[in-house]
Design an enzyme around this catalytic site. Sequence first.
Site, PDB file in Angstrom:
ATOM      1  N   HIS A  59      89.509  65.372  22.595  1.00  0.00           N
ATOM      2  CA  HIS A  59      90.610  66.631  22.827  1.00  0.00           C
ATOM      3  C   HIS A  59      91.848  66.754  21.168  1.00  0.00           C
ATOM      4  CE1 HIS A  59      89.938  66.043  27.089  1.00  0.00           C
ATOM      5  NE2 HIS A  59      89.079  67.151  26.338  1.00  0.00           N
ATOM      6  N   LYS A  80      98.247  58.484  19.523  1.00  0.00           N
ATOM      7  CA  LYS A  80      98.082  57.925  20.279  1.00  0.00           C
ATOM      8  C   LYS A  80      97.431  56.433  20.336  1.00  0.00           C
ATOM      9  CE  LYS A  80      95.713  62.403  22.063  1.00  0.00           C
ATOM     10  NZ  LYS A  80      94.584  63.258  22.595  1.00  0.00           N
ATOM     11  N   LYS A 105      86.622  72.307  31.442  1.00  0.00           N
ATOM     12  CA  LYS A 105      87.513  72.959  29.774  1.00  0.00           C
ATOM     13  C   LYS A 105      86.159  71.843  29.345  1.00  0.00           C
ATOM     14  CE  LYS A 105      90.462  69.876  28.497  1.00  0.00           C
ATOM     15  NZ  LYS A 105      92.131  69.374  29.007  1.00  0.00           N
ATOM     16  N   ASP A 106      85.862  70.856  28.997  1.00  0.00           N
ATOM     17  CA  ASP A 106      85.393  69.839  28.404  1.00  0.00           C
ATOM     18  C   ASP A 106      84.079  69.785  28.370  1.00  0.00           C
ATOM     19  OD1 ASP A 106      86.517  67.133  29.320  1.00  0.00           O
ATOM     20  OD2 ASP A 106      87.452  68.877  27.546  1.00  0.00           O
ATOM     21  N   GLN A 152     106.104  60.249  25.097  1.00  0.00           N
ATOM     22  CA  GLN A 152     105.202  60.547  26.074  1.00  0.00           C
ATOM     23  C   GLN A 152     104.521  59.669  26.854  1.00  0.00           C
ATOM     24  OE1 GLN A 152     104.463  64.457  27.078  1.00  0.00           O
ATOM     25  NE2 GLN A 152     102.292  63.837  27.413  1.00  0.00           N
TER      26      GLN A 152
END
Length: 182
Positions: free
Chosen positions: A62, A72, A168-169, A47
């Site tokens: 994350h 990554k 979220k963070d 991806q």
Amino acid sequence: MQAQPLAIPEVVLFTPKVFGDERGFFFESFSERAFQEATGLSVAFVQDNHSKSSYGVLRGLHYQLAPKAQGKLVRVVQGAVFDVAVDIRRSSPTFGQWVGALLSADNKQQLWVPPGFAHGFVTLSDTAEFLYKTTDFYSPEHERCILWDDPQIGVDWHFADQPTLSAKDRLGIPLCNAEVFA
Ligand SMILES: Cc1cn([C@H]2C[C@H](O)[C@@H](COP(=O)(O)OP(=O)(O)O[C@H]3O[C@H](C)C(=O)[C@H](O)[C@H]3O)O2)c(=O)[nH]c1=O
């Protein structure tokens, strides 16, 4: 492509060979051969992601839990960020430690953040466009977030202002309470 292991040697900083001429520049932004030579790893990137952030936006820290852990390979194509990887493998001698690098459109450097690490960056330019390849697909149910300013980790973000965080963070959890890796 030059490769430099950082203080946590599993995290590797790549510097591409850039060919400039009167038209502009060319460089190989990814070579499986160079990546394998540098890391000793044979990974399949499945991806590509692309995000744009304004000054002061901090995305992180994350990661996705096993069995959907992601490696990554990250880079910046416009602007500049300070990029951070945190070792969250409990069995690692560098558990809870972090490394970082300034990634920018100017330096064209890339950071390899292996599975087993939490990842984040803070945006240092007016805007930054952030591109990265991942070794597994997005899996929201496996996604976790560690608090960006967890004092146990003590990341120096090289950023003196208050960052802009997603909801979220803002709810990131301390490493001591986080589900991590063996
Ligand atoms: C990561 C991701 C997100 N999304 C969707 C989910 C949300 O509706 C929207 C924004 O997601 P999020 O706010 O999680 O995006 P970031 O804060 O940039 O998250 C990323 O930021 C840090 C720096 C990372 O290392 C991870 O790759 C990733 O967690 O994109 C997708 O559809 N696919 C994906 O792979």
